[in-house]
Every structure is written in C-alpha cells, then in structure tokens.
Motif scaffolding. Structure first.
Motif, PDB file in Angstrom:
ATOM      1  N   VAL A 116       0.847  -1.197   0.000  1.00  0.00           N
ATOM      2  CA  VAL A 116       0.000   0.000   0.000  1.00  0.00           C
ATOM      3  C   VAL A 116       0.888   1.254   0.000  1.00  0.00           C
ATOM      4  CG1 VAL A 116      -1.688   1.343   1.316  1.00  0.00           C
ATOM      5  CG2 VAL A 116      -1.929  -1.150   1.146  1.00  0.00           C
ATOM      6  N   LEU A 117       1.908   1.249   0.853  1.00  0.00           N
ATOM      7  CA  LEU A 117       2.815   2.400   0.907  1.00  0.00           C
ATOM      8  C   LEU A 117       3.592   2.556  -0.402  1.00  0.00           C
ATOM      9  CD1 LEU A 117       4.204   1.912   4.532  1.00  0.00           C
ATOM     10  CD2 LEU A 117       2.478   3.560   3.781  1.00  0.00           C
ATOM     11  N   ALA A 118       4.011   1.436  -0.978  1.00  0.00           N
ATOM     12  CA  ALA A 118       4.737   1.508  -2.254  1.00  0.00           C
ATOM     13  C   ALA A 118       3.853   2.051  -3.368  1.00  0.00           C
ATOM     14  CB  ALA A 118       5.269   0.122  -2.628  1.00  0.00           C
ATOM     15  N   GLU A 119       2.586   1.668  -3.345  1.00  0.00           N
ATOM     16  CA  GLU A 119       1.640   2.184  -4.336  1.00  0.00           C
ATOM     17  C   GLU A 119       1.484   3.698  -4.190  1.00  0.00           C
ATOM     18  OE1 GLU A 119      -0.097   1.586  -7.581  1.00  0.00           O
ATOM     19  OE2 GLU A 119      -0.315  -0.303  -6.492  1.00  0.00           O
ATOM     20  N   LEU A 120       1.434   4.158  -2.951  1.00  0.00           N
ATOM     21  CA  LEU A 120       1.337   5.599  -2.703  1.00  0.00           C
ATOM     22  C   LEU A 120       2.602   6.321  -3.167  1.00  0.00           C
ATOM     23  CD1 LEU A 120      -0.297   5.609   0.852  1.00  0.00           C
ATOM     24  CD2 LEU A 120      -1.402   6.100  -1.339  1.00  0.00           C
ATOM     25  N   LEU A 121       3.750   5.699  -2.958  1.00  0.00           N
ATOM     26  CA  LEU A 121       5.007   6.297  -3.401  1.00  0.00           C
ATOM     27  C   LEU A 121       5.054   6.396  -4.923  1.00  0.00           C
ATOM     28  CD1 LEU A 121       7.876   7.300  -2.695  1.00  0.00           C
ATOM     29  CD2 LEU A 121       8.623   4.916  -2.826  1.00  0.00           C
ATOM     30  N   LEU A 122       4.674   5.319  -5.602  1.00  0.00           N
ATOM     31  CA  LEU A 122       4.682   5.328  -7.066  1.00  0.00           C
ATOM     32  C   LEU A 122       3.707   6.355  -7.632  1.00  0.00           C
ATOM     33  CD1 LEU A 122       4.833   1.481  -7.737  1.00  0.00           C
ATOM     34  CD2 LEU A 122       6.609   3.142  -8.306  1.00  0.00           C
ATOM     35  N   GLY A 123       2.587   6.556  -6.905  1.00  0.00           N
ATOM     36  CA  GLY A 123       1.580   7.498  -7.366  1.00  0.00           C
ATOM     37  C   GLY A 123       1.842   8.934  -6.963  1.00  0.00           C
ATOM     38  N   GLY A 124       2.941   9.174  -6.242  1.00  0.00           N
ATOM     39  CA  GLY A 124       3.295  10.533  -5.853  1.00  0.00           C
ATOM     40  C   GLY A 124       2.553  11.058  -4.643  1.00  0.00           C
ATOM     41  N   ALA A 125       1.823  10.193  -3.933  1.00  0.00           N
ATOM     42  CA  ALA A 125       1.073  10.646  -2.764  1.00  0.00           C
ATOM     43  C   ALA A 125       1.959  10.780  -1.538  1.00  0.00           C
ATOM     44  CB  ALA A 125      -0.079   9.689  -2.465  1.00  0.00           C
ATOM     45  N   ILE A 126       3.088  10.061  -1.513  1.00  0.00           N
ATOM     46  CA  ILE A 126       4.042  10.212  -0.421  1.00  0.00           C
ATOM     47  C   ILE A 126       5.447  10.295  -1.002  1.00  0.00           C
ATOM     48  CG2 ILE A 126       2.597   8.979   1.248  1.00  0.00           C
ATOM     49  CD1 ILE A 126       4.525   6.566   0.962  1.00  0.00           C
ATOM     50  N   THR A 127       6.350  10.859  -0.225  1.00  0.00           N
ATOM     51  CA  THR A 127       7.774  10.811  -0.519  1.00  0.00           C
ATOM     52  C   THR A 127       8.463  10.117   0.644  1.00  0.00           C
ATOM     53  OG1 THR A 127       8.033  13.039   0.416  1.00  0.00           O
ATOM     54  CG2 THR A 127       7.794  12.864  -1.975  1.00  0.00           C
ATOM     55  N   VAL A 128       9.553   9.454   0.350  1.00  0.00           N
ATOM     56  CA  VAL A 128      10.278   8.673   1.350  1.00  0.00           C
ATOM     57  C   VAL A 128      11.750   9.020   1.273  1.00  0.00           C
ATOM     58  CG1 VAL A 128      10.996   6.330   2.010  1.00  0.00           C
ATOM     59  CG2 VAL A 128       8.625   6.767   1.330  1.00  0.00           C
ATOM     60  N   ASP A 129      12.366   9.168   2.438  1.00  0.00           N
ATOM     61  CA  ASP A 129      13.807   9.409   2.504  1.00  0.00           C
ATOM     62  C   ASP A 129      14.358   8.563   3.644  1.00  0.00           C
ATOM     63  OD1 ASP A 129      16.368  10.320   2.286  1.00  0.00           O
ATOM     64  OD2 ASP A 129      15.989  12.299   3.131  1.00  0.00           O
ATOM     65  N   GLY A 130      15.172   7.586   3.294  1.00  0.00           N
ATOM     66  CA  GLY A 130      15.721   6.719   4.330  1.00  0.00           C
ATOM     67  C   GLY A 130      14.643   5.875   4.984  1.00  0.00           C
ATOM     68  N   LYS A 131      14.511   6.018   6.295  1.00  0.00           N
ATOM     69  CA  LYS A 131      13.600   5.167   7.057  1.00  0.00           C
ATOM     70  C   LYS A 131      12.271   5.836   7.377  1.00  0.00           C
ATOM     71  CE  LYS A 131      17.366   2.625   9.284  1.00  0.00           C
ATOM     72  NZ  LYS A 131      17.960   2.190  10.588  1.00  0.00           N
ATOM     73  N   ARG A 132      11.990   6.970   6.745  1.00  0.00           N
ATOM     74  CA  ARG A 132      10.765   7.672   7.112  1.00  0.00           C
ATOM     75  C   ARG A 132      10.064   8.285   5.908  1.00  0.00           C
ATOM     76  NH1 ARG A 132      11.752  13.348   7.952  1.00  0.00           N
ATOM     77  NH2 ARG A 132       9.838  13.419   9.158  1.00  0.00           N
ATOM     78  N   ILE A 133       8.809   8.564   6.100  1.00  0.00           N
ATOM     79  CA  ILE A 133       7.992   9.264   5.114  1.00  0.00           C
ATOM     80  C   ILE A 133       8.209  10.762   5.323  1.00  0.00           C
ATOM     81  CG2 ILE A 133       5.619   9.708   4.354  1.00  0.00           C
ATOM     82  CD1 ILE A 133       4.997   6.848   5.495  1.00  0.00           C
ATOM     83  N   THR A 134       8.547  11.453   4.267  1.00  0.00           N
ATOM     84  CA  THR A 134       8.909  12.871   4.408  1.00  0.00           C
ATOM     85  C   THR A 134       7.878  13.822   3.821  1.00  0.00           C
ATOM     86  OG1 THR A 134      10.222  12.673   2.365  1.00  0.00           O
ATOM     87  CG2 THR A 134      11.379  12.401   4.465  1.00  0.00           C
ATOM     88  N   GLY A 135       6.892  13.307   3.125  1.00  0.00           N
ATOM     89  CA  GLY A 135       5.876  14.178   2.556  1.00  0.00           C
ATOM     90  C   GLY A 135       4.617  13.418   2.220  1.00  0.00           C
ATOM     91  N   VAL A 136       3.480  14.096   2.319  1.00  0.00           N
ATOM     92  CA  VAL A 136       2.177  13.486   2.030  1.00  0.00           C
ATOM     93  C   VAL A 136       1.376  14.456   1.182  1.00  0.00           C
ATOM     94  CG1 VAL A 136       0.096  12.447   2.995  1.00  0.00           C
ATOM     95  CG2 VAL A 136       2.231  12.336   4.281  1.00  0.00           C
ATOM     96  N   ARG A 137       0.790  13.945   0.106  1.00  0.00           N
ATOM     97  CA  ARG A 137      -0.050  14.756  -0.773  1.00  0.00           C
ATOM     98  C   ARG A 137      -1.361  14.023  -1.010  1.00  0.00           C
ATOM     99  NH1 ARG A 137       4.905  14.231  -3.257  1.00  0.00           N
ATOM    100  NH2 ARG A 137       6.260  16.059  -3.200  1.00  0.00           N
ATOM    101  N   PRO A 138      -2.410  14.737  -1.361  1.00  0.00           N
ATOM    102  CA  PRO A 138      -3.682  14.074  -1.667  1.00  0.00           C
ATOM    103  C   PRO A 138      -3.534  13.137  -2.854  1.00  0.00           C
ATOM    104  CG  PRO A 138      -3.997  16.439  -1.365  1.00  0.00           C
ATOM    105  CD  PRO A 138      -2.521  16.212  -1.422  1.00  0.00           C
ATOM    106  N   LEU A 139      -4.284  12.047  -2.847  1.00  0.00           N
ATOM    107  CA  LEU A 139      -4.289  11.121  -3.973  1.00  0.00           C
ATOM    108  C   LEU A 139      -4.911  11.791  -5.192  1.00  0.00           C
ATOM    109  CD1 LEU A 139      -5.408   7.864  -2.165  1.00  0.00           C
ATOM    110  CD2 LEU A 139      -3.312   8.116  -3.483  1.00  0.00           C
ATOM    111  N   THR A 140      -4.270  11.634  -6.352  1.00  0.00           N
ATOM    112  CA  THR A 140      -4.823  12.213  -7.577  1.00  0.00           C
ATOM    113  C   THR A 140      -5.974  11.374  -8.121  1.00  0.00           C
ATOM    114  OG1 THR A 140      -3.151  11.042  -8.876  1.00  0.00           O
ATOM    115  CG2 THR A 140      -2.651  13.302  -8.216  1.00  0.00           C
TER     116      THR A 140
END
Length: 213
Positions: free
Chosen positions: A39-63
C-alpha cells in the motif's frame, strides 16, 4: 494502479501466492505486513508520499482516489503531521497491517479473479479458501519479477520484486540451487528499497517475538 493490468501492488502480491498445482492462495505467515508495504509503495509510485531513508517525508492528496485502504492511509498520514517519529516506515507498516487483506481479496473476487470457498478445519472450525479463477494473472505477476531480476523492469516491477523478497516469496517462486542468483538479486532489491526493507525488518521482529514466546 497499473494501467497494464488494472491491479494494485497488494492485489498482485496476493496473486503471487497462488500454488500452481491447486490454484489456491497460500499466503506466508505475517503476509499482511507485506501487503501494508505494498500500500505504501503504491502511494510512493503514485506521488502521494515521498520517502527518505527510514521515514515518510511528505504526504499529498491522492490524484485518483478510490482504493479505500490507500485513501485511509493518506488521511492518517496527513493527521500524523511532520514528526519524524510519527512517520517512520516500520511504524506505518505495522499500523497499516491491521485487517488490510480483506479489501484486496474482495476486490479480486469482484473482478472475477478469485473465488471464495468455505472449508472446515478438523471438520469443525470454518475458514475461507481463495481459488484463482484465471491462472494467467499469476503468470503476468511472475513475469514482472523476471523483468526486475533481468534489470529490464520499471519502477513498479522493481517494487513488486522487492516486496516479494521481503516476505521471502522468492524462495517459493524461484526454488532450487539453479535459481540462487535470482534469489540473491531479489534480496538485494529488497534491501535497496526503503519500504520493502522496512517490511523485512518488521517481519523479522515478528518472527523473533514469536520464537521467544
């Protein structure tokens, strides 16, 4: 969601659990952990989250909202704010894991890809089994892993392979000494993916806790 298959990463991971000889899904122990990672990987691929290292660094609404699990996770992440501890990947793998499988199993059933059946353990305790209706989808999912291992896959193929390695599905899909290099490649992909590696660590922690209990 992938335009080529119409399936999300969690759905494809479920289909990778197909036992070819029977067509039944056989999910590894702690499988909901890897579904949460998917689920998290799907959000990353869709640009809804950004990840840096061991944490989520940004959250955006789902397009393209519509996946109820993903919608809920984005809303929960947005409420968590920007606290580093609150956005740790391992924490969110654990959090999302709760009852994550049912929506995706039912989505596959609604598409006509899975059929639910009822059985009884020891002739007494009822449980549900899931039968794959169209085996070709399992082959499509394994072809993704082949592309990733052959360094010809896209980001989605690589994510699927890395997640499969996090729950050690590679040992089932590529068994035997002749596939050792393939398994090594998949495990390398797992460790290189922050989300898949977080899943691997959570699963390892679960297994250690169960062993010490």
């Amino acid at each position: 969601m992938d335009d080529r298959t119409g399936l999300t990463l969690p759905e494809e991971l479920l289909l990778l659990c197909t036992v070819p000889q029977t067509g039944l899904l056989k999910r590894p122990q702690n499988f909901n952990r890897v579904l949460a990672g998917a689920v998290l990987a799907e959000l990353l691929l869709g640009g809804a989250i950004t990840v840096d290292g061991k944490r989520i660094t940004g959250v955006r609404p789902l397009t393209t909202p519509g996946d109820p699990v993903a919608d809920r996770v984005v809303a929960d992440l947005a409420r968590a704010g920007k606290r580093a501890r609150a956005l740790g990947l391992e924490r969110w793998v654990r959090k999302v894991s709760s009852r994550v499988d049912r929506p995706y199993l039912e989505a596959l059933q609604a598409r006509g890809l899975l059929l639910a059946g009822r059985r009884r353990a020891l002739g007494i305790f009822p449980y549900t089994v899931w039968q794959v209706v169209q085996p070709g989808w399992f082959k499509d999912a394994t072809a993704r892993l082949d592309r990733a291992v052959g360094q010809q896959g896209d980001d989605r193929d690589l994510a699927l392979a890395a997640l499969a390695g996090a729950i050690r599905l590679d040992r089932r899909l590529y068994s035997g000494r002749g596939h050792r290099d393939t398994r090594r490649r998949i495990q390398r992909l797992t460790r290189e993916s922050p989300i898949a590696d977080a899943v691997r660590k959570v699963v390892s922690s679960d297994e250690s806790a169960a062993g010490s209990g």
